[in-house]
Each structure stands twice: as C-alpha cells, then as structure tokens.
Design an enzyme around this catalytic site. Structure first.
Site, PDB file in Angstrom:
ATOM      1  N   HIS A 335      -2.241  -0.002  -3.059  1.00  0.00           N
ATOM      2  CA  HIS A 335      -1.289   0.831  -2.332  1.00  0.00           C
ATOM      3  C   HIS A 335      -0.140   1.264  -3.234  1.00  0.00           C
ATOM      4  O   HIS A 335       0.325   0.491  -4.070  1.00  0.00           O
ATOM      5  CB  HIS A 335      -0.718  -0.003  -1.156  1.00  0.00           C
ATOM      6  N   GLU A 341       8.787  -2.801  -0.109  1.00  0.00           N
ATOM      7  CA  GLU A 341       8.164  -3.925   0.575  1.00  0.00           C
ATOM      8  C   GLU A 341       8.603  -5.245  -0.061  1.00  0.00           C
ATOM      9  O   GLU A 341       8.237  -5.540  -1.197  1.00  0.00           O
ATOM     10  CB  GLU A 341       6.638  -3.826   0.510  1.00  0.00           C
ATOM     11  N   TYR A 350      -1.197 -16.688   1.087  1.00  0.00           N
ATOM     12  CA  TYR A 350      -1.407 -15.293   1.451  1.00  0.00           C
ATOM     13  C   TYR A 350      -2.775 -14.841   0.976  1.00  0.00           C
ATOM     14  O   TYR A 350      -3.188 -15.111  -0.155  1.00  0.00           O
ATOM     15  CB  TYR A 350      -0.303 -14.424   0.847  1.00  0.00           C
ATOM     16  N   HIS A 365       7.855  -5.063  -3.998  1.00  0.00           N
ATOM     17  CA  HIS A 365       7.169  -3.899  -4.526  1.00  0.00           C
ATOM     18  C   HIS A 365       7.978  -2.683  -4.094  1.00  0.00           C
ATOM     19  O   HIS A 365       8.015  -2.321  -2.911  1.00  0.00           O
ATOM     20  CB  HIS A 365       5.729  -3.840  -3.994  1.00  0.00           C
ATOM     21  N   HIS A 371       0.635  -1.799  -6.032  1.00  0.00           N
ATOM     22  CA  HIS A 371       0.418  -3.217  -5.758  1.00  0.00           C
ATOM     23  C   HIS A 371      -0.896  -3.367  -5.002  1.00  0.00           C
ATOM     24  O   HIS A 371      -1.493  -2.385  -4.562  1.00  0.00           O
ATOM     25  CB  HIS A 371       1.578  -3.802  -4.952  1.00  0.00           C
TER      26      HIS A 371
END
Length: 445
Positions: A335, A341, A350, A365, A371
């Site tokens: 993305h 973010e 995660y 990010h 990322h």
C-alpha cells in the site's frame, strides 16, 4: 476495589447523582437560585452554544466548590510534551519503534503526566486543527494531582497495566484491550498499580464520533450500547499543602494550587462526558467471498474534518476474526496511502509482521510511504492452503490514521532510543517472481 458502575450508551443525554445525596439534581431547570444541598452549578461546554443540536455538547455539574477556586496558573517543566513539529527534519522512511521503556519505580517515580512523551503530530493547536500521538510511561499514581487538556480530546489506549481514572463525572477502571476518551476540559487523575504503558491519540478542535455505517445498515462495528459512562461520585476532601491542577494549554503545561479535591461533583446531567469501551465488543465485518474490504471497516471511532469522508483521525483495530476469502492474498496488501498510519500493538503478534513489531512498540508509515507484509509473510501467504482460518487470535493491533502529514518529534527519532534502525530490512528479501513467458501464476503447494 468495589466494582464500578456505568451508564451504557454513546453520546446520550444522561443524568447521574451520587446515591449519598438523593435529589441533588435540580428539578426542571439547570441553574436555580439555590441548588439542592447548597451546591454550585457549573456548565462545561464542549461545543459552541450555537452548534446544531446533533453536535451540541455540554454538561451541567453540581459541585461542592466551583472549579474556578484555585490560585493562578504558572508555567512548569514541559518534560517531553511538545507541539513543535519542526524540531527535526522530516523523515519519509518507514519507521518502527521497539517497545518504549517504562522507567523503574525503584529508580524514579513517574506519574501519568510526568510520563507523557509526544511521538508525532501535525496541525496547529491555536487554530483548533490537528492531532498528536503521545506515549505514556509511568510507575506511580498521580496522588494529589489532576490534569485537564484545553487543547483537545484524549483517546487513551492502555497497553500494560490497568488505569483507575478519577474524573469529575465519576470513576472508570480501564484495562488493556479497553480504551477511554476524556474530552477537552475534563479534569482527571490516574492511579496505576504497576509499571504502566500505553498510547494516546489527541485531536484538536473536534470530538470523536461513531463512524457512519452506510450500506452496512443500523448495526455493526462498535455498537453504541457498549460504550460506558461513569456514574456520579464525589469526595469532599481538604488537601493540606494544596492540590495541584495541571493544565495543557496551547501545547504548554501549567500548574495551579487549590485547597480541595477537584472531584467534588455530587451530580451531573448532559451529553458531554468521559467514556470507555471494551475492544472485545467490536462486531467485525469482513470479506466472505474474495479480496479485501478496506481497513476502514475496522473503524471504532472517527474525528471528522470539514471535508466529507476525510478524518483528522480514525481509531481502527485489527481484532480476532475469521479469514475465509477465496483466491485471495489474505494478509494486508502492499500500500501507498495519502493518509498517515501509526500502528501500535496491545498484545499478541500482528499478522503482517510476526517479528519485530512488538507489544508496546509502534510504527509510522507516512503519507505515500510504501508499506506492507514482510518477505516471510508474503512467501507463506502466497503458498498457503485457503481454508477458513482464525486470524489474530490472542492479538489486538490498532491504527491511528490521519489525513494530516505527521512530523516525528526529537524524542521519537532520537531521545527515546527505541527507533528500530533495521526496520527496512524486513522487505529486503522480497524477490521477483515475474514469469514473462507464462501468465498462469504458480499456485499454492
């Protein structure tokens, strides 16, 4: 500690009085000539008087002494709290922090206010437009000190250690995997029981709302009934030597002394209150056919900007759920985003980065910085058998997302000593799988 009671609902018009003083709320009016129990009436406004009813926020407090009863405020040491977004040069790189270190109680006593550290932010406090992200690292209770924020609302995410929060509206117990919001101007004090750590999203000039559900319909995501508001509770306590009231005003800290506890509100009514929410109650929406729905479907709360559909800040979570999408790369996609973010991890691992991104740490990010999953995650997910599977069990990651381009503070980049200088290396093993002579992709084993 006796179990605390709450009023359920989000943004409701509520009324509460301490049961020790039944009938403390005036009948039929807000500001009688003489209040029941000879209390003072004080209004706390969270919006302009002339805001539409749907956005008008205010509460009436009936208290033993009004909050104006204090000595003058004087500037105090700012610690690591700042709103200076030009401390260091901009850094567009992907940034990741190791778990932020909590000071040892045996070495130095640090309470919630002394343990505030501004990590990043954007915008302007004086014009009521922007946000800041703070980390709190503390090991002792605030005692005869309270705090209120003239600049904005605090959304508090405890990661390690529970918080017993005294407010003018009553008390809340907030544990990891719960959040609370203490809105602009509300005085509060926090007791902790161990070395304690967490994250704060501060927004200027706006309040958090539930996101619009659109075609989802009337139910889903964070349901209003699961938000909890404290019930009235007061203490009539004199404080020899003075009680310290700390105020954050235009990004600076100030302190004033007064002779009594500020938590002397016997009754209150209104719709401008603190509240808490248990993240386990989030009703997850997810793709059940193919591809991803965008992560906005995981939004718990939003602080809207003046542009429709664009937020000053969203609070988003990635809770335990089922993954069933067919013919789909199931982890988060690669993305580049016009939004900024910041991610944190309350517990677990995660899904897109099993190593390096740890509870109590974080990542940022920035706008248009690429990322996505690390190399190991990509290889495994590309070859995995796509059976229904549980995702993120025992995990709670979250994101503070903003339309503003956030600057990182000197503490975040240097003084904290937690920046992971090797973060970029998690993508270095990514390799080309391009097959120019064959359109058919190599399927999973």
């Amino acid at each position: 500690m006796a179990e605390l009671k709450y009023i359920p609902g989000f943004g409701n018009e509520c009324a509460s009085e301490d049961p020790r003083c039944p009938g403390a709320l005036p009948e039929g009016q807000n500001n009688p000539q003489v209040c029941p129990y000879n209390l003072y009436a004080e209004q706390l406004s969270g919006s302009a008087f002339t805001c539409p009813r749907s956005t008008n926020k205010r509460s009436w407090l009936y208290r033993i002494l009004p909050s104006v009863s204090h000595k003058p405020f004087e500037s105090i040491d700012q610690g690591h709290v700042t709103h200076n977004w030009d401390e260091v040069d901009p850094d567009p790189n992907q940034l990741r922090w190791k778990p932020f270190e909590i000071p040892k109680a045996s070495q130095k006593k640090v309470d919630f206010v002394s343990g505030l550290h501004t990590l990043c932010g954007a915008g302007d406090i004086k014009s009521n437009n922007g946000l800041a992200i703070h980390i709190f690292l503390c090991n002792t209770s605030m005692g005869n000190r309270c705090f209120y924020n003239s600049d904005g609302d605090f959304l508090i995410v405890p990661q390690k250690g529970k918080l017993h929060i005294y407010t003018e509206f009553g008390r809340m117990l907030v544990q990891p995997n719960e959040i609370c919001v203490i809105q602009r101007g509300m005085r509060f004090s926090i007791d902790v029981f161990e070395e304690t750590r967490g994250y704060i999203l501060e927004v200027y000039g706006v309040h958090f709302e539930l996101p619009d559900l659109g075609p989802i319909g009337a139910n889903g995501l964070a349901n209003p009934r699961d938000f909890l508001i404290p019930v009235a509770w007061y203490e009539d306590r004199q404080v020899p030597g003075g009680y310290t009231v700390i105020n954050k005003y235009q990004g600076k800290l100030f302190a004033a002394k007064q002779d009594v506890s500020p938590f002397n509100v016997v009754a209150w009514h209104g719709n401008y209150t603190p509240y808490k929410y248990n993240l386990e109650n989030f009703m997850v929406i997810n793709s059940v056919a193919f591809d991803h729905a965008d992560p906005s479907i995981f939004t718990v709360l939003t602080a809207k900007s003046v542009r429709p559909g664009v937020a000053i800040a969203d609070f988003v979570i990635f809770p335990p759920r089922w993954g069933v999408a067919d013919k789909t790369f199931r982890p988060p996609y690669y993305h580049r985003n016009c939004m900024s973010e910041f991610m944190g991890l309350i517990k677990g691992h995660y899904e897109a980065k099993q190593g390096g991104f740890l509870p109590g740490g974080g990542s940022l990010h920035s706008s248009m910085t690429p990322h996505g999953p690390d190399a190991d995650c990509f290889e495994k997910a590309s070859k995995a058998k796509l059976a229904p599977e549980r995702i993120a069990d025992g995990t709670m990651a979250f994101m503070f997302e903003s339309s503003l381009s956030m600057a990182v503070t000197k503490w975040g980049l240097k003084t904290s000593n937690c920046l992971d200088e090797n973060y970029y290396k998690c993508w270095e093993p990514l390799k080309s799988h391009f097959t120019p002579n064959s359109r058919k992709p190599a399927g999973p084993n």
